[in-house]
Every structure is written in C-alpha cells, then in structure tokens.
Design a protein around this motif. Sequence first.
Motif, mmCIF file in Angstrom:
data_model
loop_
_atom_site.group_PDB
_atom_site.id
_atom_site.type_symbol
_atom_site.label_atom_id
_atom_site.label_comp_id
_atom_site.label_asym_id
_atom_site.label_seq_id
_atom_site.Cartn_x
_atom_site.Cartn_y
_atom_site.Cartn_z
ATOM 1 N N CYS A 58 0.854 -1.191 0.000
ATOM 2 C CA CYS A 58 0.000 0.000 0.000
ATOM 3 C C CYS A 58 0.893 1.245 0.000
ATOM 4 O O CYS A 58 1.741 1.404 0.888
ATOM 5 C CB CYS A 58 -0.909 -0.001 1.223
ATOM 6 S SG CYS A 58 -1.962 1.464 1.380
ATOM 7 N N GLU A 60 -0.513 4.563 -0.593
ATOM 8 C CA GLU A 60 -1.294 5.658 -0.016
ATOM 9 C C GLU A 60 -2.657 5.130 0.421
ATOM 10 O O GLU A 60 -3.147 4.132 -0.111
ATOM 11 C CB GLU A 60 -1.507 6.788 -1.030
ATOM 12 C CG GLU A 60 -0.250 7.486 -1.493
ATOM 13 C CD GLU A 60 -0.542 8.572 -2.520
ATOM 14 O OE1 GLU A 60 -1.701 9.044 -2.572
ATOM 15 O OE2 GLU A 60 0.378 8.934 -3.275
ATOM 16 N N GLY A 61 -3.276 5.829 1.361
ATOM 17 C CA GLY A 61 -4.624 5.458 1.801
ATOM 18 C C GLY A 61 -4.627 4.200 2.636
ATOM 19 O O GLY A 61 -3.625 3.822 3.246
ATOM 20 N N GLU A 62 -5.776 3.523 2.629
ATOM 21 C CA GLU A 62 -5.896 2.282 3.395
ATOM 22 C C GLU A 62 -7.003 1.416 2.814
ATOM 23 O O GLU A 62 -7.869 1.884 2.076
ATOM 24 C CB GLU A 62 -6.172 2.565 4.864
ATOM 25 C CG GLU A 62 -7.414 3.383 5.136
ATOM 26 C CD GLU A 62 -7.581 3.733 6.613
ATOM 27 O OE1 GLU A 62 -8.731 3.954 7.013
ATOM 28 O OE2 GLU A 62 -6.570 3.775 7.339
ATOM 29 N N THR A 64 -9.262 -2.570 3.595
ATOM 30 C CA THR A 64 -9.538 -3.733 4.437
ATOM 31 C C THR A 64 -9.783 -4.933 3.548
ATOM 32 O O THR A 64 -10.618 -4.877 2.642
ATOM 33 C CB THR A 64 -10.769 -3.493 5.329
ATOM 34 O OG1 THR A 64 -10.557 -2.338 6.135
ATOM 35 C CG2 THR A 64 -11.017 -4.696 6.226
ATOM 36 N N GLN A 73 -6.420 -5.117 8.076
ATOM 37 C CA GLN A 73 -6.304 -3.725 7.668
ATOM 38 C C GLN A 73 -4.956 -3.489 7.008
ATOM 39 O O GLN A 73 -3.921 -3.942 7.492
ATOM 40 C CB GLN A 73 -6.436 -2.808 8.890
ATOM 41 C CG GLN A 73 -6.520 -1.328 8.552
ATOM 42 C CD GLN A 73 -7.893 -0.923 8.055
ATOM 43 O OE1 GLN A 73 -8.886 -1.560 8.390
ATOM 44 N NE2 GLN A 73 -7.963 0.141 7.274
ATOM 45 N N SER A 75 -2.635 -0.286 5.552
ATOM 46 C CA SER A 75 -2.501 1.166 5.446
ATOM 47 C C SER A 75 -1.181 1.511 4.773
ATOM 48 O O SER A 75 -0.382 0.626 4.450
ATOM 49 C CB SER A 75 -2.582 1.805 6.839
ATOM 50 O OG SER A 75 -1.617 1.258 7.709
ATOM 51 N N SER A 76 -0.966 2.799 4.549
ATOM 52 C CA SER A 76 0.217 3.251 3.821
ATOM 53 C C SER A 76 1.495 2.669 4.416
ATOM 54 O O SER A 76 1.729 2.741 5.624
ATOM 55 C CB SER A 76 0.286 4.780 3.859
ATOM 56 O OG SER A 76 1.408 5.249 3.159
ATOM 57 N N SER A 94 -10.095 3.218 0.792
ATOM 58 C CA SER A 94 -10.289 4.659 0.873
ATOM 59 C C SER A 94 -10.149 5.256 -0.527
ATOM 60 O O SER A 94 -9.495 4.674 -1.395
ATOM 61 C CB SER A 94 -9.255 5.277 1.818
ATOM 62 O OG SER A 94 -7.932 5.077 1.324
ATOM 63 N N PHE A 97 -6.695 5.366 -2.077
ATOM 64 C CA PHE A 97 -5.883 4.147 -2.020
ATOM 65 C C PHE A 97 -5.048 3.977 -3.280
ATOM 66 O O PHE A 97 -5.556 4.086 -4.404
ATOM 67 C CB PHE A 97 -6.779 2.913 -1.840
ATOM 68 C CG PHE A 97 -5.995 1.616 -1.816
ATOM 69 C CD1 PHE A 97 -5.412 1.169 -0.647
ATOM 70 C CD2 PHE A 97 -5.829 0.862 -2.974
ATOM 71 C CE1 PHE A 97 -4.687 -0.013 -0.624
ATOM 72 C CE2 PHE A 97 -5.113 -0.317 -2.955
ATOM 73 C CZ PHE A 97 -4.537 -0.752 -1.776
ATOM 74 N N SER A 132 3.898 -3.781 8.531
ATOM 75 C CA SER A 132 4.386 -2.485 8.052
ATOM 76 C C SER A 132 5.861 -2.564 7.693
ATOM 77 O O SER A 132 6.655 -3.168 8.417
ATOM 78 C CB SER A 132 4.184 -1.409 9.126
ATOM 79 O OG SER A 132 2.804 -1.221 9.388
#
Length: 300
Positions: A58, A60-62, A64, A73, A75-76, A94, A97, A132
């Motif tokens: 990912c 940008e954005g997020e 699920t 989840q 996310s960025s 989002s 995304f 992450s």
Amino acid sequence: MDIQNVPKVGISSVVHSKHIDVDSIDVIDNDIALFDSESVISLYGGPSKLEVLTIGLCLEGEGTFNINLQDFQLSSGGMVIALPSQIIEHRQFSPDFKGIFFAVSKSLLETLPKVGNLLALFFYLKDYPCFSLTPNEQRTVQEYHTFIRKRLRSKGDLYRREVVLGLMQGFFFELCNIFNNHAPAVTASVKSKSRKEYIFERFYETLVESYQSERSVKFYADQLCLTPKHLSGVVKEVSGKTVGEWIDEFVILEAKALLNSSSMNIQEIADRLSFANQSFFGKYFKHYTGMSPKEYRKNR
C-alpha cells in the motif's frame, strides 16, 4: 472434460478473471503478473480464489481485506501476502488508495533456486498476512516493481523471460530479508496459547484443508481426537461461532468464489464441494444467501 471448464491456475486465474481488464496487467507466460490499485480493486470486488501468491504494498490510503473469513487492515507502508488457494475479498478501500501488486504462480516459486521452500515459510502468514515496512524496505519493493514491469513490457527482447525471472529471484531474496526482519517482532508479540486456543487453531487448520469434502462435526472431532461435544464447546467459546457455522461459512465462501471468478458450471462447483447433486447444492446455497447459484453469478 471440456477444456473451457477446467479451473484456471497460475496467472491464468488472474488474467482471465471476468473483473480484470487484461490491458492493465503485465504478464509473462502463466507465472508472473504485475498490476496496480485499479486492477486489484476490480479483481477482489467479490470473493476470489486465485492459485497464485499475491504480494501487495500500500502506497497511499488504506484498505480492508478479508482473507479466509478474517479481516485485515492495510494502510500506507503496509504489505500484504496472500497465499495460493486462499479466498480473498476486499471490504473497503479509501478514495486515495494506491498500491502495487505482484502475482506469482506456485510452480514458479518451487523452481526458484534457494527459495523453492518459500511457500512453506509463508504459511506462517496465515495469521499475520499484513505488516508495516520501513521506508527503505518500501523503496526496495517499489524499485523492483518498477523495473520488473518495465522489462515485462519489453516484449521484443530476446531474453525477456530470463531477465524477468532473474529479477524475480532477486526480489524474493529481498522479500525473505524483509520477512525475517519482521517475523521475530510479530512472534514476540503473540501471547502463549491456552489449551482451548490451541484446539481451535488445530480445528481451523483442519477445516481449511478439508471443508471441500467434509462437513460433519464428527469428522473434525475425530481428527483432533476429541468428542464432538467437546470440540463444539471449545470452538463456540473461543470464536463465538459453532463448528457447523464455521463449516458452512467456508463452503459458502468457496462457492461464491467459484461462481465469481471461475468458468466452472454449477454442476462442476457442486462436485468440487462434494454435494450429492446440483439440486442439493442449490438449496444449500439459497438457504444461506437468499438466492440460487445462478442468480448470484448473474448479479456479480
């Protein structure tokens, strides 16, 4: 058997999905595909079962994802790894995304020198498919994606396939480094399992392997050397759902995935899921979804 009705494997299961614009994916043979945010949002618009290893980052954005009935989840800066045969569906992205994705066939993974057992290592990610990355790790993944995609598009090059495979081998070594950097931290954060949690985990693993052919509580209890009553009580206490509810959810999810992303006809899907006949499968499916398999497929 009609070759058109044989379930597609490898990258064919991605490229020939009815939800994908083939011009938005760069592929080589039936082994490697690279695609972006728009493609993945379309691809996983309904439950999809693809016979590939999918790796996503990912940017940008997020978003699920639901992977085998569990929500995760992303996310960025987050990476997701979905294994072959897992059933995937996106729940929400989002508006901002953006992401990059790799899809690699199981057969190619098994031929890569020194990383042929990578698939077995990734089964650890059944519980932890998302983690992450550091900024440097993100840059590394993006650089490989950009360069591999560039080489994939050089269709006139004599050694295009060999160059791409070499780059993919390098990428998987980098991925192993990334995974090894993060797995210890994940492991350390997991509390020791209670006896009941251990039983549930064993049940879940057995269910993933057997739900296509076995739908009785007794079968799963026998596999764990427990009584059906004991297994039922533990599963209900730990998960909040009964053994039967877990079985039915997996079967219905598989049926939806096959209706959504395969060319199998309804009789073949009934056979795949070990129903006595198409009529029984249809009644079972309608009981849980409120529509027939044919209606579900038409509405996708």
